[in-house]
Each structure stands twice: as C-alpha cells, then as structure tokens.
Design a protein around this motif. Structure first.
Motif, PDB file in Angstrom:
ATOM      1  N   GLN A   5      28.600  73.001  40.559  1.00 13.41           N
ATOM      2  CA  GLN A   5      28.751  74.062  41.512  1.00 13.41           C
ATOM      3  C   GLN A   5      27.200  74.097  42.023  1.00 13.41           C
ATOM      4  O   GLN A   5      27.176  75.136  43.010  1.00 13.41           O
ATOM      5  CB  GLN A   5      29.314  75.194  40.769  1.00 13.41           C
ATOM      6  CG  GLN A   5      30.802  74.946  40.228  1.00 13.41           C
ATOM      7  CD  GLN A   5      31.457  76.010  39.740  1.00 13.41           C
ATOM      8  OE1 GLN A   5      30.776  76.992  38.909  1.00 13.41           O
ATOM      9  NE2 GLN A   5      32.574  76.540  40.100  1.00 13.41           N
ATOM     10  N   SER A   6      26.169  73.731  41.563  1.00 19.33           N
ATOM     11  CA  SER A   6      25.034  74.009  41.972  1.00 19.33           C
ATOM     12  C   SER A   6      24.254  72.776  42.643  1.00 19.33           C
ATOM     13  O   SER A   6      24.544  71.679  42.190  1.00 19.33           O
ATOM     14  CB  SER A   6      24.087  74.488  41.179  1.00 19.33           C
ATOM     15  OG  SER A   6      23.575  73.748  40.304  1.00 19.33           O
ATOM     16  N   ALA A   7      23.456  73.056  43.828  1.00 14.58           N
ATOM     17  CA  ALA A   7      22.849  71.972  44.400  1.00 14.58           C
ATOM     18  C   ALA A   7      21.959  71.069  43.620  1.00 14.58           C
ATOM     19  O   ALA A   7      21.706  69.659  43.407  1.00 14.58           O
ATOM     20  CB  ALA A   7      22.107  72.490  45.813  1.00 14.58           C
ATOM     21  N   SER A  54      32.915  65.907  47.006  1.00 19.92           N
ATOM     22  CA  SER A  54      32.633  67.153  47.383  1.00 19.92           C
ATOM     23  C   SER A  54      33.862  67.860  48.013  1.00 19.92           C
ATOM     24  O   SER A  54      34.692  67.169  48.828  1.00 19.92           O
ATOM     25  CB  SER A  54      31.515  67.199  48.398  1.00 19.92           C
ATOM     26  OG  SER A  54      31.676  66.695  49.498  1.00 19.92           O
ATOM     27  N   PRO A  93      30.420  73.433  45.544  1.00 23.83           N
ATOM     28  CA  PRO A  93      29.552  74.461  45.843  1.00 23.83           C
ATOM     29  C   PRO A  93      29.941  75.804  46.671  1.00 23.83           C
ATOM     30  O   PRO A  93      30.877  75.691  47.355  1.00 23.83           O
ATOM     31  CB  PRO A  93      28.395  73.921  46.672  1.00 23.83           C
ATOM     32  CG  PRO A  93      29.170  72.838  47.572  1.00 23.83           C
ATOM     33  CD  PRO A  93      30.197  72.371  46.484  1.00 23.83           C
ATOM     34  N   SER A  94      29.298  76.838  46.482  1.00 23.21           N
ATOM     35  CA  SER A  94      29.641  77.981  47.078  1.00 23.21           C
ATOM     36  C   SER A  94      28.579  77.821  48.626  1.00 23.21           C
ATOM     37  O   SER A  94      28.111  77.064  48.728  1.00 23.21           O
ATOM     38  CB  SER A  94      29.023  79.314  46.621  1.00 23.21           C
ATOM     39  OG  SER A  94      27.719  79.206  46.430  1.00 23.21           O
ATOM     40  N   GLU A  96      26.606  79.918  49.644  1.00 27.75           N
ATOM     41  CA  GLU A  96      25.066  80.303  49.175  1.00 27.75           C
ATOM     42  C   GLU A  96      24.332  79.058  48.920  1.00 27.75           C
ATOM     43  O   GLU A  96      23.193  78.861  48.936  1.00 27.75           O
ATOM     44  CB  GLU A  96      25.067  81.370  48.315  1.00 27.75           C
ATOM     45  CG  GLU A  96      25.578  82.771  49.005  1.00 27.75           C
ATOM     46  CD  GLU A  96      27.279  82.639  49.073  1.00 27.75           C
ATOM     47  OE1 GLU A  96      27.535  83.741  49.857  1.00 27.75           O
ATOM     48  OE2 GLU A  96      27.888  81.979  48.672  1.00 27.75           O
ATOM     49  N   GLN A  97      24.988  78.221  48.159  1.00 26.31           N
ATOM     50  CA  GLN A  97      24.389  77.074  47.465  1.00 26.31           C
ATOM     51  C   GLN A  97      23.936  76.152  48.427  1.00 26.31           C
ATOM     52  O   GLN A  97      23.061  75.485  48.719  1.00 26.31           O
ATOM     53  CB  GLN A  97      25.267  76.251  46.623  1.00 26.31           C
ATOM     54  CG  GLN A  97      25.264  77.027  44.813  1.00 26.31           C
ATOM     55  CD  GLN A  97      24.095  76.961  44.479  1.00 26.31           C
ATOM     56  OE1 GLN A  97      23.291  75.637  44.470  1.00 26.31           O
ATOM     57  NE2 GLN A  97      23.356  77.787  43.913  1.00 26.31           N
ATOM     58  N   MET A  98      24.994  75.927  49.489  1.00 25.46           N
ATOM     59  CA  MET A  98      24.844  74.928  50.512  1.00 25.46           C
ATOM     60  C   MET A  98      23.992  75.617  51.840  1.00 25.46           C
ATOM     61  O   MET A  98      23.133  74.708  52.604  1.00 25.46           O
ATOM     62  CB  MET A  98      26.045  74.574  51.109  1.00 25.46           C
ATOM     63  CG  MET A  98      26.824  73.662  50.330  1.00 25.46           C
ATOM     64  SD  MET A  98      25.976  72.188  49.705  1.00 25.46           S
ATOM     65  CE  MET A  98      26.164  71.179  51.145  1.00 25.46           C
ATOM     66  N   PRO A 100      21.381  78.232  51.760  1.00 26.08           N
ATOM     67  CA  PRO A 100      20.220  79.536  51.052  1.00 26.08           C
ATOM     68  C   PRO A 100      19.952  80.348  52.012  1.00 26.08           C
ATOM     69  O   PRO A 100      19.368  81.284  52.053  1.00 26.08           O
ATOM     70  CB  PRO A 100      19.632  78.879  49.962  1.00 26.08           C
ATOM     71  CG  PRO A 100      19.530  77.394  50.443  1.00 26.08           C
ATOM     72  CD  PRO A 100      20.990  77.200  51.268  1.00 26.08           C
ATOM     73  N   LYS A 134      22.880  67.446  54.509  1.00 27.71           N
ATOM     74  CA  LYS A 134      22.771  68.130  53.164  1.00 27.71           C
ATOM     75  C   LYS A 134      23.469  67.347  51.799  1.00 27.71           C
ATOM     76  O   LYS A 134      22.783  67.086  50.858  1.00 27.71           O
ATOM     77  CB  LYS A 134      23.249  69.522  53.049  1.00 27.71           C
ATOM     78  CG  LYS A 134      22.608  70.259  54.059  1.00 27.71           C
ATOM     79  CD  LYS A 134      23.033  71.692  53.819  1.00 27.71           C
ATOM     80  CE  LYS A 134      22.221  72.762  54.513  1.00 27.71           C
ATOM     81  NZ  LYS A 134      21.233  73.337  53.782  1.00 27.71           N
TER      82      LYS A 134
END
Length: 285
Positions: A5-7, A54, A93-94, A96-98, A100, A134
């Motif tokens: 879930q995180s980059a 993804s 990911p959220s 916010e993760q993609m 920031p 990304k």
C-alpha cells in the motif's frame, strides 16, 4: 500474493527482485477488474518471473469530478481475482501515496493528444502520463502491459517510453469482448439493464464502418456519415465522436485510402449516462 500500500514498500520489493535478477511485469489498472485485465495479468505471468498489478483510481486523469466519484471501486473482489491469475504483488496505494504533493510538471503530447480523447477530455493524457511515469519509476518493470481498447492511451504511453527513455518493453493486447460484441470495461458495471441491452450497438457501428473501409468503395467521409447515421438511429446512444484515424499516428484519415495503411475506427459515446469508448483496426491491402 502480497498486498502493498505504500510507494516505499513497492520500491523496496522491486529492488530485491532486481537484485535477484528476476524479470518484472507490470499491469497498471484502475480496478473493477474484468477478463480483459486478467488476460494482461496472465500474459505478464507467462512472460516474467514476478508480476505487479496496480489498482489505483487516478484522480488526475479525470476531467469530470462526478465521473471520478462514480468510477466503480471493488478492491476485495479485485484482490480475489488477481492471485489465481498470477499476480505476485498487488499495489493499492492511496491518493496521498501517489501524490504526496501537487504535480507541477505538465505533459504535452502534441498532435497525438489534440484528437479524439485528448480533444474531448482536456488534461486526460497529462494525468495518464503522470501516474504511469510514477508506476514505472516505483516498480521498474521489464515489461508493462496495456489493452488495445484504450488505443490512444497506448500510443501516448509508447511516446512517453520513447521520449523519457524508460528501459522497458510496452506490450499491448487486443480488446476482449462480451459475447454480443461489447468491449469489456470497468464502466460497464454502471450500465442499467436497459443501457446494457443497447450498448452492443457501438461495436456493431464499428463493424459496419470496418466493412466499408475494407471494401474501399466509399470515401472516408462517406464511411463517417454511415457510422454516424447508424448510431443516430438508436435513441439510447449519444455519440460524442467517431473518428477514422491513421492507426499509428492517430491523425484523421481524409480524402483517399492509402494501400497498406492501418486504419483505426474509434468512438466515444454516452449510453444511459455512462461514457464508453471502443475501437477496431483495419489493415488495408
């Protein structure tokens, strides 16, 4: 199958794979998966050692806030489908993760995005290029897989790969269709039963156009008129555009047919309030 879930987690995992000389396949999606997506995942699993899929509904490629809000999201169902199809890591990911921070960089693909989807959805391909760039940087794939239903998107990403020297192979797979010809799409989930009954007329219109193009007895302008008239006879469909384009440059085809050329017949239409796209390709003798 691992869910990331995180980059940072995706970067760490793909770095380990790279160090172990494993080939990485990437399948970018916005979820609400169907057989077309799963075809890409299975192909990636066959061609590579590990597969990243993804699932991210990318806000920057929507120029309609309501369309973004209504886009189908079924993460649990997606995850259940991906393991058996050969997915090694699911990246969910959220926003916010993609993103920031707000993206300042702007992509412009010139004539390639001045037509069809680019013309009717300003900023769409900037959003596509941003999120795909990304994903390429985070997953560092050897191959990336996309569907031909989004023909113009594939052309844009091919240009992106070439211009930014991404070290990967872009793989495009043909459109998967329902038994009645409707192109499989996540948006099909939003169709009412009445709209779903009408939607196959889009492919019928493209098939009509393709048959006329193959015969080369009618001009491009006459083919355009025939397809538009066919769809105008169906009150449940509102045509946004129908285009005859060069299959490689996506620029309009006018005047006379060119022997040996690849012709793309592309359309976008609203069916029961849902925007659908489709295309077919014809190679002239």
């Amino acid at each position: 199958m691992e869910i990331l879930q995180s980059a940072a987690a995706l970067q760490a995992q793909t770095e380990i794979w790279r160090q172990n000389k494993l080939r990485i396949g990437l399948v970018p999606t916005m979820g609400a998966l169907h057989e077309g997506h799963l075809q890409l995942v299975r192909a990636a699993a066959q061609d590579n050692d590990v597969v990243v899929v993804s699932v991210f509904v990318n806000p920057t490629q929507f120029n309609n806030a309501e369309d973004f809000r209504l886009y189908p999201r079924v993460p649990d169902a997606d995850a259940a489908l991906l393991g058996p199809a050969g997915c090694t890591a699911l990246f969910m990911p959220s926003v916010e993760q993609m993103y920031p921070q707000p993206t300042v960089l702007r992509f412009d693909f010139g004539p390639l995005e001045r037509v069809m989807e680019g013309e009717h959805r300003p900023g769409h391909f900037h959003g596509v290029a941003t999120v795909v760039s990304k994903l390429f940087h985070l997953s560092r794939p050897h191959r990336a897989y996309f569907g031909q239903k989004d023909l113009q998107q594939v052309a844009v990403i091919r240009q992106l790969v070439a211009d930014l020297s991404f070290d990967l192979e872009l793989v495009a797979y043909p459109t998967i269709r329902e038994a009645d010809g409707l192109a499989m799409s996540s948006r099909n989930r939003r169709l009412s039963p009445e709209a779903r009954a009408v939607a196959p007329r889009l492919y019928q219109a493209l098939a009509l156009g393709a048959s006329l193009v193959e015969k080369q007895q009618e001009s491009p302008e006459a083919v355009q008129q025939a397809v538009e008239q066919f769809l105008a006879a169906e009150p449940g469909i509102t045509l946004e555009y129908f285009a005859l384009a060069d299959g490689r440059t996506l620029q309009p085809v006018t005047g006379q047919w060119s022997p040996g050329s690849l012709v793309a017949l592309c359309l976008a239409a609203h069916v029961g309030g849902v925007r659908l796209i489709d295309n077919v390709l014809v190679t002239l003798p």
